[in-house]
Scaffold this motif. Structure first.
Motif, PDB file in Angstrom:
ATOM      1  N   VAL A   1      22.124  -0.171  -7.519  1.00 15.97           N
ATOM      2  CA  VAL A   1      21.324   0.822  -6.797  1.00 15.97           C
ATOM      3  C   VAL A   1      21.163   0.920  -5.494  1.00 15.97           C
ATOM      4  O   VAL A   1      20.518   1.922  -5.034  1.00 15.97           O
ATOM      5  CB  VAL A   1      20.452   1.364  -7.662  1.00 15.97           C
ATOM      6  N   GLY A   2      21.018  -0.325  -4.750  1.00 13.18           N
ATOM      7  CA  GLY A   2      20.630  -0.207  -3.312  1.00 13.18           C
ATOM      8  C   GLY A   2      19.553  -1.057  -3.029  1.00 13.18           C
ATOM      9  O   GLY A   2      19.221  -2.041  -3.895  1.00 13.18           O
ATOM     10  N   LYS A   3      18.774  -0.656  -1.949  1.00 11.89           N
ATOM     11  CA  LYS A   3      17.567  -1.490  -1.714  1.00 11.89           C
ATOM     12  C   LYS A   3      16.599  -1.685  -2.569  1.00 11.89           C
ATOM     13  O   LYS A   3      16.265  -0.641  -3.062  1.00 11.89           O
ATOM     14  CB  LYS A   3      17.021  -1.062   0.012  1.00 11.89           C
ATOM     15  N   VAL A   4      16.102  -2.791  -2.451  1.00  9.83           N
ATOM     16  CA  VAL A   4      14.886  -3.008  -3.613  1.00  9.83           C
ATOM     17  C   VAL A   4      13.608  -3.633  -2.839  1.00  9.83           C
ATOM     18  O   VAL A   4      13.832  -4.529  -1.938  1.00  9.83           O
ATOM     19  CB  VAL A   4      15.392  -4.020  -4.775  1.00  9.83           C
TER      20      VAL A   4
ATOM     21  N   GLY B   1      21.392 -10.359   1.436  1.00  9.35           N
ATOM     22  CA  GLY B   1      20.455 -10.359   2.530  1.00  9.35           C
ATOM     23  C   GLY B   1      18.951  -9.903   2.226  1.00  9.35           C
ATOM     24  O   GLY B   1      18.808  -8.944   1.234  1.00  9.35           O
ATOM     25  N   TYR B   2      17.989 -10.684   2.891  1.00  9.95           N
ATOM     26  CA  TYR B   2      16.744 -10.267   2.314  1.00  9.95           C
ATOM     27  C   TYR B   2      15.781 -10.365   3.556  1.00  9.95           C
ATOM     28  O   TYR B   2      15.905 -11.137   4.481  1.00  9.95           O
ATOM     29  CB  TYR B   2      15.924 -10.922   1.291  1.00  9.95           C
ATOM     30  N   SER B   3      14.479  -9.901   3.663  1.00 13.21           N
ATOM     31  CA  SER B   3      13.612  -9.888   4.707  1.00 13.21           C
ATOM     32  C   SER B   3      12.276 -10.314   3.941  1.00 13.21           C
ATOM     33  O   SER B   3      12.214 -10.045   2.605  1.00 13.21           O
ATOM     34  CB  SER B   3      13.211  -8.769   5.703  1.00 13.21           C
ATOM     35  N   SER B   4      11.074 -10.871   4.549  1.00 15.84           N
ATOM     36  CA  SER B   4      10.059 -11.305   3.926  1.00 15.84           C
ATOM     37  C   SER B   4       8.677 -10.726   4.808  1.00 15.84           C
ATOM     38  O   SER B   4       8.816 -10.816   6.055  1.00 15.84           O
ATOM     39  CB  SER B   4       9.820 -12.651   3.856  1.00 15.84           C
TER      40      SER B   4
ATOM     41  N   LEU C   1      14.517  -1.650   6.989  1.00 15.82           N
ATOM     42  CA  LEU C   1      14.650  -0.287   6.901  1.00 15.82           C
ATOM     43  C   LEU C   1      15.999   0.146   7.662  1.00 15.82           C
ATOM     44  O   LEU C   1      16.579   1.490   7.397  1.00 15.82           O
ATOM     45  CB  LEU C   1      13.594   0.159   7.689  1.00 15.82           C
ATOM     46  N   THR C   2      16.605  -0.578   8.675  1.00 17.62           N
ATOM     47  CA  THR C   2      17.721  -0.177   9.267  1.00 17.62           C
ATOM     48  C   THR C   2      18.822  -1.192   9.085  1.00 17.62           C
ATOM     49  O   THR C   2      19.995  -0.617   9.436  1.00 17.62           O
ATOM     50  CB  THR C   2      17.648  -0.168  10.795  1.00 17.62           C
ATOM     51  N   ASP C   3      18.885  -2.206   8.506  1.00 18.33           N
ATOM     52  CA  ASP C   3      19.913  -3.034   8.508  1.00 18.33           C
ATOM     53  C   ASP C   3      20.586  -2.953   7.176  1.00 18.33           C
ATOM     54  O   ASP C   3      19.920  -3.328   6.019  1.00 18.33           O
ATOM     55  CB  ASP C   3      19.657  -4.423   8.524  1.00 18.33           C
ATOM     56  N   PRO C   4      21.841  -2.419   7.008  1.00 15.38           N
ATOM     57  CA  PRO C   4      22.492  -2.193   5.622  1.00 15.38           C
ATOM     58  C   PRO C   4      22.695  -3.548   4.832  1.00 15.38           C
ATOM     59  O   PRO C   4      22.906  -3.553   3.813  1.00 15.38           O
ATOM     60  CB  PRO C   4      23.821  -1.604   6.342  1.00 15.38           C
ATOM     61  N   ASP C   5      22.854  -4.617   5.814  1.00 21.01           N
ATOM     62  CA  ASP C   5      23.022  -5.805   5.098  1.00 21.01           C
ATOM     63  C   ASP C   5      21.543  -6.472   4.462  1.00 21.01           C
ATOM     64  O   ASP C   5      21.699  -7.538   3.737  1.00 21.01           O
ATOM     65  CB  ASP C   5      23.646  -6.781   5.925  1.00 21.01           C
ATOM     66  N   THR C   6      20.582  -5.956   4.857  1.00 15.27           N
ATOM     67  CA  THR C   6      19.084  -6.369   4.309  1.00 15.27           C
ATOM     68  C   THR C   6      18.979  -5.573   3.076  1.00 15.27           C
ATOM     69  O   THR C   6      18.611  -4.335   3.113  1.00 15.27           O
ATOM     70  CB  THR C   6      18.194  -6.128   5.318  1.00 15.27           C
TER      71      THR C   6
ATOM     72  N   GLY D   1       0.639  -4.497   0.667  1.00 16.81           N
ATOM     73  CA  GLY D   1       0.324  -3.417  -0.560  1.00 16.81           C
ATOM     74  C   GLY D   1      -0.269  -2.024   0.335  1.00 16.81           C
ATOM     75  O   GLY D   1      -0.330  -1.362  -0.315  1.00 16.81           O
ATOM     76  N   VAL D   2      -0.768  -2.464   1.458  1.00 15.92           N
ATOM     77  CA  VAL D   2      -0.957  -1.160   2.206  1.00 15.92           C
ATOM     78  C   VAL D   2      -0.313  -0.739   3.503  1.00 15.92           C
ATOM     79  O   VAL D   2       0.076  -1.976   4.225  1.00 15.92           O
ATOM     80  CB  VAL D   2      -2.646  -1.264   2.452  1.00 15.92           C
ATOM     81  N   GLY D   3      -0.254   0.408   4.131  1.00 12.27           N
ATOM     82  CA  GLY D   3       0.143   0.716   5.434  1.00 12.27           C
ATOM     83  C   GLY D   3       1.560   0.707   5.710  1.00 12.27           C
ATOM     84  O   GLY D   3       1.776   0.687   6.892  1.00 12.27           O
ATOM     85  N   LEU D   4       2.481   0.420   4.811  1.00 15.73           N
ATOM     86  CA  LEU D   4       3.629   0.303   4.991  1.00 15.73           C
ATOM     87  C   LEU D   4       4.757   1.545   4.496  1.00 15.73           C
ATOM     88  O   LEU D   4       4.157   2.077   3.385  1.00 15.73           O
ATOM     89  CB  LEU D   4       4.328  -0.964   4.274  1.00 15.73           C
ATOM     90  N   ASN D   5       5.519   2.201   5.344  1.00 17.30           N
ATOM     91  CA  ASN D   5       6.555   2.879   4.581  1.00 17.30           C
ATOM     92  C   ASN D   5       8.002   2.286   4.381  1.00 17.30           C
ATOM     93  O   ASN D   5       8.624   2.074   5.241  1.00 17.30           O
ATOM     94  CB  ASN D   5       6.715   4.019   5.837  1.00 17.30           C
ATOM     95  N   LEU D   6       8.358   2.136   3.093  1.00 14.47           N
ATOM     96  CA  LEU D   6       9.496   1.666   2.581  1.00 14.47           C
ATOM     97  C   LEU D   6      10.249   2.476   1.856  1.00 14.47           C
ATOM     98  O   LEU D   6      10.917   1.841   0.989  1.00 14.47           O
ATOM     99  CB  LEU D   6       8.994   0.132   1.837  1.00 14.47           C
ATOM    100  N   GLN D   7      10.240   3.749   2.125  1.00 13.89           N
ATOM    101  CA  GLN D   7      10.931   4.703   1.440  1.00 13.89           C
ATOM    102  C   GLN D   7      12.445   4.929   1.314  1.00 13.89           C
ATOM    103  O   GLN D   7      13.001   5.597   0.844  1.00 13.89           O
ATOM    104  CB  GLN D   7      10.459   6.012   1.724  1.00 13.89           C
ATOM    105  N   VAL D   8      12.967   3.859   2.061  1.00  9.11           N
ATOM    106  CA  VAL D   8      14.715   3.857   2.403  1.00  9.11           C
ATOM    107  C   VAL D   8      14.718   3.198   0.725  1.00  9.11           C
ATOM    108  O   VAL D   8      16.188   3.307   0.337  1.00  9.11           O
ATOM    109  CB  VAL D   8      14.929   2.786   3.387  1.00  9.11           C
ATOM    110  N   ALA D   9      13.889   2.637   0.025  1.00  9.58           N
ATOM    111  CA  ALA D   9      14.096   2.002  -1.251  1.00  9.58           C
ATOM    112  C   ALA D   9      13.445   2.765  -2.319  1.00  9.58           C
ATOM    113  O   ALA D   9      12.646   3.623  -1.945  1.00  9.58           O
ATOM    114  CB  ALA D   9      13.714   0.660  -1.606  1.00  9.58           C
TER     115      ALA D   9
END
Length: 725
Positions: A560-563, A586-589, A607-612, A623-631
């Protein structure tokens, strides 16, 4: 000879009498004083009316019970039989305290280790000690107040050169009398003898129709804001600030753009320079948002000792962790307003961060009439209604002991007292009108797709499950043994004719005693260092299901895409990342120990790398202050202890900008404590719904999840043992 015999036989009698006087009878000493007082408080609770003086008595009784228990345990001159006798009688008083608190749960706050002890309580405590024939404690001396706040911790305080230059360039602030006549003040004093803070908190605990102050339609926004891409609910709050409202508890659900609303409210109110206090992880985000929404204002971010900051900036952003160094010069800077982001961070009034925030708000109000004060949090209630206390004090609605004039005037105008049923709804409305703004996504942002939380039960590896189940049994058996020991001591006391308080002796499970045993376990009282406690149990469960949670996230990423993958513990994150690497995903931490640069790179990659495909996040650091709505999919590998933490994690994805329905997949280890914790978290989620959203749904106890989990574990074990007998 007879005279000598008389003297000889008389001495032992005198010594015997002296010895008896060192061991008070059942009707002497402190315990009868406590028993009488606790019965009076219990009777008041049964009548449904506990006055402030009885609340004070309740706290003092609990303090003296604790001190007497510690004293008798440490007294080596007391026989074992006498020690058991005293401890049993103290347990009887404690049982009545527990039963009374069950009738009025607001009393539980008085039992906390960090609960404030007033001078009235100290005086009552000394009176009780005198009644018991003991020397009272010396009267407490008030803490000295420093003439200058900067003198409190001079070794830590700093003063950046450019900030001092700004203050020297503008040594005198123009007088501002605009708020003097506008301030509402009480015209009557019907409530002068009432303790009002507790009824105010209870007014929110009981729920109600009102959820948010009435906001104006955005018809007259300042010219500089016209053309901005504001949503209707955001523009309403900005219009309220433009119309002159100056205090807001902005409790919109996460993802509804609270940062933009705060910045534009400051613009509308002319509240510059503006001080913004935030968690460390969102400082950079605030600087970016300031540039976006208020491009004509300069913003500066304080790092460390503040070297290199722009002292002439319009917006000063500082994180809680370094407030202790900067509170001195910040209090003298002439700010026109202050914003506290993630305001639930200041809920503990004894913490340094809370004290510094409250000090700054007081000093800003002292220098500037009617400043803009805003508390931002999507989750203002973490554990209890009293989490409101520090936030309301920051906003200037209350002080340590009572409502301030504006709120007191509103309460007086209701014409009601806390003894009348209509008071609670009217009091709730009075507080909300001071500036509580709460909007839900479903009401104001219907274009944001729905979200849901789906539980995914998993079966642990056989050996891991056996080990965890054995540890849970050992924990349950330890709780049962303590419970039975307490019951046995009470039974023995009853057979000896010693009063043990309410409840009596019987085969039914004593719920009050269950809670006391569970609380002792949670707090570590008499804990067996070789056994697992509820915290280590949950960590072991998290470790055991880490691979299963990572596997589920990997499947989602491929289909389904990014998680977004959330975990509490580093070892769970490590195990997940190891699995992703092995599978070539591919992942980031995002972790707490990262530098700001590494954190930004990790976010940008996701947010920008299609391989991550996956970002592995720490619940506390991300848990606060991040916008991760690409997932649109979130995997919760470990359960939180609070519903608020879980909600914050999910709302990194479910926010403005999201175009897909959001699902949070909560990984639950079957046949363990996990399902119980999940239910308790969902129960506690109702507390905020009831207090802020006017929900009338049933909610669980506001006591913390750890305690409730132990209560459930002990109750189940006792029921199973009774069924097998």
């Amino acid at each position: 000879m007879a005279q000598q015999t008389s003297r000889h036989t008389g001495a032992p009698r005198t010594a015997s009498r002296d010895r008896r006087r060192t061991q008070p009878r059942d009707n002497e000493g402190i315990i009868p004083v406590l028993a009488k007082a606790v019965r009076q408080v219990e009777a008041a609770a049964q009548r449904g009316r506990i006055r402030p003086s009885q609340r004070t008595a309740y706290q003092v009784i609990a303090l003296l019970v604790r001190e007497e228990r510690a004293r008798i345990k440490a007294d080596t001159g007391v026989s074992e039989a006498e020690r058991t006798n005293v401890l049993t009688r103290l347990d009887g008083v404690a049982t009545i305290l527990a039963k009374t608190a069950a009738r009025d749960t607001s009393l539980l706050a008085l039992l906390a280790e960090d609960a404030e002890v007033s001078y009235a309580a100290m005086n009552l405590k000394n009176d009780m000690l005198r009644s018991a024939g003991r020397e009272p404690e010396p009267e407490p001396e008030p803490a000295p107040v420093a003439a200058d706040a900067a003198a409190v911790t001079p070794s830590k305080r700093v003063a950046p050169a450019t900030a001092i230059a700004r203050q020297l360039a503008n040594p005198f602030l123009a007088p501002d009398f605009s708020a003097v006549q506008a301030t509402r003040r009480p015209t009557t004093n019907r409530l002068g003898s009432w303790e009002l803070l507790t009824p105010l908190f209870r007014a929110f605990e009981s729920g109600g129709d009102a959820t948010s102050m009435e906001l104006p339609e955005p018809t007259d926004l300042p010219f500089s804001m016209r053309g901005l891409d504001l949503m209707h609910h955001q523009a309403q709050l900005v219009q309220a600030a433009a119309n002159g409202h100056r205090t807001f508890l902005l409790a919109d659900e996460p993802g509804l753009g609270k940062t933009a609303q705060a910045l534009l409210a400051a613009e509308a109110a002319g509240a510059f320079p503006l001080l913004v206090a935030v968690p460390n992880v969102v400082k950079a985000n605030w600087a970016r948002e300031a540039q976006l929404w208020t491009p004509n204002r300069t913003a500066t971010v304080i790092h460390g000792d503040g070297e290199g900051i722009d002292g002439f900036a319009d917006i000063v952003i500082v994180n809680y962790e370094i407030l202790d160094r900067h509170v001195g010069w910040l209090g003298n800077h002439g700010f026109g307003g202050m914003v506290v982001d993630e305001a639930h961070f200041i809920k503990n009034k004894r913490s340094q961060r809370s004290q510094h925030v409250l000090e700054l708000s007081e000093r800003i109000r002292a220098r500037r009439a009617n400043p803009l004060l805003m508390a931002l949090t999507g989750t203002p209630l973490i554990n209890d209604i009293e989490d409101f206390r520090a936030i309301w004090q920051f906003l200037g609605w209350i002080d340590d002991t009572a409502p301030r004039p504006a709120l007191k005037a509103a309460l007086e105008e209701t014409g009601l007292t806390p003894a009348q049923p209509g008071f609670y709804a009217a009091a709730r409305r009075s507080v909300i009108d001071l500036g509580i703004v709460r909007r839900r996504k479903v009401d104001v942002a219907s274009d944001i797709p729905a979200r849901r939380v789906a539980d995914v039960p998993v079966e642990l590896d056989e050996s891991a499950e056996r080990s965890i189940r054995a540890a849970e049994r050992e924990l349950a058996e330890r709780l049962v043994a303590r419970y039975e020991a307490a019951v046995a001591a009470r039974d023995e006391a009853a057979r000896a004719g010693i009063g043990v308080g309410a409840g009596g002796v019987g085969s039914a499970i004593d719920e009050a005693l269950v809670r006391r045993v569970a609380k002792a376990e949670r707090d570590g009282a008499g804990s067996d260092k070789t056994g697992d406690n509820v915290f280590t149990m949950m960590r072991r469960i998290g470790q055991a299901k880490a691979g299963l949670a990572a596997d589920y996230a990997a499947q989602l990423a491929r289909n389904v895409g990014k998680v977004v993958f959330f975990a509490k513990h580093v070892d769970v994150m490590d195990k997940a990342e190891e699995l992703f690497a092995d599978r070539g995903i591919g992942y980031s931490s995002i972790r707490g120990e990262q530098s700001a640069k590494a954190r930004k790179e990790a976010i940008d990659a996701f947010l920008t790398d299609p391989d991550t495909h996956i970002v592995v996040c720490s619940l506390t650091a991300a848990g606060v202050g991040l916008n991760l709505q690409v997932a649109s999919n979130v995997v919760l590998a470990e359960l939180s202890w609070t519903s608020a933490e879980q909600t914050q994690a999910i709302d990194r994805v479910h926010r403005i900008g999201q175009t897909e329905p959001v699902t949070a997949w909560r990984i639950i280890a079957a046949q363990t404590l996990d399902p119980k914790i999940a239910v308790l978290i969902d129960d506690k989620a109702g507390l905020a719904a009831r207090a802020l959203d006017g929900s009338d749904e049933e909610v669980g106890s506001s006591a913390d999840v750890q305690l409730e989990a132990l209560v459930a574990l002990l109750t189940e074990a006792l029921e199973a043992k009774a069924a097998a007998a």
